[in-house]
Each structure stands twice: as C-alpha cells, then as structure tokens.
Design an enzyme around this catalytic site. Structure first.
Site, PDB file in Angstrom:
ATOM      1  N   THR A 197       0.808  -1.138  -0.010  1.00  0.00           N
ATOM      2  CA  THR A 197       0.034  -0.010   0.040  1.00  0.00           C
ATOM      3  C   THR A 197       0.771   1.441  -0.154  1.00  0.00           C
ATOM      4  O   THR A 197       1.933   1.293   0.631  1.00  0.00           O
ATOM      5  CB  THR A 197      -0.804  -0.018   1.383  1.00  0.00           C
ATOM      6  OG1 THR A 197      -1.732  -0.870   1.317  1.00  0.00           O
ATOM      7  CG2 THR A 197      -1.527   1.476   1.653  1.00  0.00           C
ATOM      8  N   GLY A 251      -4.393  -4.396   8.300  1.00  0.00           N
ATOM      9  CA  GLY A 251      -5.262  -3.178   8.407  1.00  0.00           C
ATOM     10  C   GLY A 251      -6.011  -3.404   9.812  1.00  0.00           C
ATOM     11  O   GLY A 251      -6.084  -2.500  10.753  1.00  0.00           O
TER      12      GLY A 251
HETATM   13  C1  SD4 Z   1      -5.387  -3.042   4.422  1.00  0.00           C
HETATM   14  N1  SD4 Z   1      -3.589  -1.787   5.290  1.00  0.00           N
HETATM   15  O1  SD4 Z   1      -6.136  -3.066   3.544  1.00  0.00           O
HETATM   16  C2  SD4 Z   1      -4.060  -2.519   4.039  1.00  0.00           C
HETATM   17  C3  SD4 Z   1      -3.028  -3.180   3.269  1.00  0.00           C
HETATM   18  C4  SD4 Z   1      -1.646  -2.828   3.065  1.00  0.00           C
HETATM   19  O2  SD4 Z   1       0.234  -3.092   2.294  1.00  0.00           O
HETATM   20  O3  SD4 Z   1      -1.357  -1.963   3.879  1.00  0.00           O
HETATM   21  N2  SD4 Z   1      -1.039  -3.332   2.368  1.00  0.00           N
HETATM   22  O4  SD4 Z   1      -5.366  -3.697   5.508  1.00  0.00           O
END
Ligand code: SD4
Length: 337
Positions: A197, A251
């Site tokens: 992300t 997350g």
């Molecule tokens: C999530 N925090 O949807 C995000 C995913 C993430 O690198 O950071 N991926 O939980």
C-alpha cells in the site's frame, strides 16, 4: 525555566520555534498568560529543510513525483495526491489502484483517504472501476458536506466529477486470482511478501503537512472487507501543528489501535517521530503473539520535518525526497527473534 528563557534557548537566526499549539500560543502571548508546559520539548523549525516527501515502501517514481511537485511550489496535499497517483496507475503494483488484486469473487475494490493541513479530510471505501481514488477522496472532502463515501455511491459521485470508468482487473491480476482459486484457502494475513500500500506524507515550502493513503487492500479478501487505509486516524492522520503518520500492513490490527492518530498524539506530547512509531508498534505486539504472522509499518514526520519509522518484521523500507535527492531508507524492526 521561564517563558522568556525558553524562547531564547530555542531561537536561532532564521529558524522558527514550534511546540504544541498550547505552547505556541504561549510563545506569542503576553506575560500575564500561563507558563508553557515545561515537560514538552521545543521543536526547532528550519524551513530550509523543506519541502520533503516520504512514502511507504520503495516507490521511487511516486515519491520523486511528489518531491518534484513540492519543489515547484505545489501544496502538500496536491503533491501527495500526484505522487500516489503514479502507483494507482501502475498496473504492476498488485496492491494499489489499477492492477490491484481482487476480492475472493474477482472484484477489485479500492480504498483511499487524504488529509489536508487545515484538518479537512476525505475518504472513499470499497470503490470499483475508478483508478485515482486518492484524488476522488479529495473531491469528497471538497465537493460534498461529507468525509466518507462508500461503494456505488462513491463510484457514481466519481462519474459526476468527470472520473472515467476503467476496468481495474488486469490480465495478470486475473490470472493470479484464477490460480489462487485452485486452492482458495482464506488466509487474511498481510505479511512481508504480499503488501505494498502507498501512504505518503508531504511537507511543502510553507511547512504545511498533508498526506494520502491508497490501496486495494488485502488480496482475495472477503467481499465487503475494508481495512485501515481509508480510515482517518488509522491509515493516516495529520495535524498541521504537530505532524503526520501513515500505516501499511495488516489493517485490522492498525484499526484496533488507531495507529496513525496515536502516533500524532504521541508526537504532540513531545515524542520524536521515531519513538512514536516504536510505541505504536509496541501497542500491537504487546497484546499477543499473533504479530509473528503479520507485518505492520508506520512512517511519521513532525512539523520540523524530522522523520521516524518502525515496523514489526524485517523488510520494510520507505522513500524520502529532500533537496532533489530521492532515497530508499531501511527501517528498524521489532521482531529480532
Ligand atoms: C489493508 N493496510 O487493507 C492495508 C493493506 C496494506 O500493504 O497496507 N498493504 O489492510
């Protein structure tokens, strides 16, 4: 230490002084106002250190784009949105924007949020068919009386604002999903290999801080699942008097500890960005041993442009753009076992 001595100690030629808002107003006040809180450390603001852009992971081009925009004088939020758009449009990145991994049913759904230096924010959750969801989150912030739009509503709003409909599931992502379906074990775990992300923090020439966070979330997630990335306070938080923080990783665990807000509050109370990130990771790993199975990383920047970052497991890096130099920085981690 009295107020006058405090200011004298902290002042340098051409350099400003900042502590918390209460301390700041004290610094500008008359003698009759209360003394500033002496437990808080003075923060030296040297504007020659601005602008600066940082982002999660090794997103060289995205961070360079934001840094170049800032150098041209673009304000922090627009620079961050322009930066993260590079990854939203990069079909090779399978966890952000177009090309992102779909949910279990093959639908790519995106989450994003933005927060500006004036405290305004906007977010979109569970959006299909729109690539630049961080820009869409800014539209929600500016052109609606709301902070969050989700699902079809966010998508329809996007079209009304001139965003184009795009197929987000690329051939490569579809192939990977088809392969996953051959033995579709539901393992909602984000570890070192399967996430990237993009969360970005920018401080512009005026010293204003803003940020953006954008993702397709967990690969092959349950239909309807939304993580921390579009949730203000969890995936991203900015307070222009203090600094900002952004998260990447599992997350669900970031949500439970409202990680980015926590980091900003710790910085407000005098912690360095580094210590604040370490404390926020500490809150997660101290709860139970499950942290061994997932990765979480934070990056943070305070009003002086000082940067901190910490994560659970080895492998996380962030990008830093400063003085026309874009650098990938390795981050210390908790799990040394
Ligand atoms: C999530 N925090 O949807 C995000 C995913 C993430 O690198 O950071 N991926 O939980």
């Amino acid at each position: 230490m009295n107020r006058r001595k405090f200011i004298k100690n902290a002042s340098l030629t051409g350099v400003g002084l900042s502590v918390s808002s209460s301390a700041l107003s004290c610094a500008n006040s008359t003698e009759s106002k209360p003394e500033q809180d002496e437990t808080k450390t003075a923060m030296i603001i040297d504007k020659t250190k601005f602008p600066k852009a940082i982002c999660t992971w090794g997103f060289v081009s995205a961070n360079a784009k934001a840094g170049e925009e800032l150098a041209k004088g673009t304000k922090a939020l627009d620079a961050a949105i322009a930066g993260v758009a590079v990854e939203e449009e990069n079909i090779k990145n399978t966890t952000v924007g177009k090309g992102g991994a779909p949910d279990r049913e093959g639908n790519v759904t995106l989450d994003a949020c933005v927060m500006d230096s004036n405290g305004d924010c906007g977010a979109v959750l569970y959006v299909e068919n729109i690539t630049n969801v961080a820009a869409l989150a800014k539209k929600v912030m500016e052109d609606t009386p709301h902070v969050i739009l989700a699902g079809n509503g966010a998508e329809e709003f996007a079209y009304s604002q001139g965003f184009k409909k795009e197929k987000l599931l690329t051939e490569a992502s579809e192939k990977a999903w088809e392969k996953w379906k051959e033995s579709p074990e539901y393992k909602p775990i984000i570890n070192i290999e399967n996430h990237d992300t993009i969360g970005m923090l920018c401080i512009d020439k005026d010293g204003d801080i803003a940020g953006a966070c954008t993702t397709s979330g967990l690969s092959y997630k349950m239909k309807g699942r939304v993580g921390d990335s579009p949730i203000i306070g969890s995936g991203l938080f900015i307070d222009n008097e203090v600094g900002g923080a952004v998260a990447t990783g599992m997350g669900e665990e970031v949500l439970k500890t409202v990680g980015s807000f926590l980091i900003v509050e710790l910085m407000r109370n005098g912690m360095s960005p580094q210590k604040a990130c370490e404390e926020a990771i500490g809150r997660i790993v101290s709860k139970n041993d499950r942290y061994k199975d997932f990765q979480i990383a934070y990056i943070a920047m305070n009003k002086a442009g000082d940067i901190g970052s910490y994560c659970i497991h080895k492998g996380f890096t962030y990008m830093k753009y400063e003085n026309a130099t874009n650098e990938n920085v390795k981050v210390d981690f908790f799990n040394k076992a």
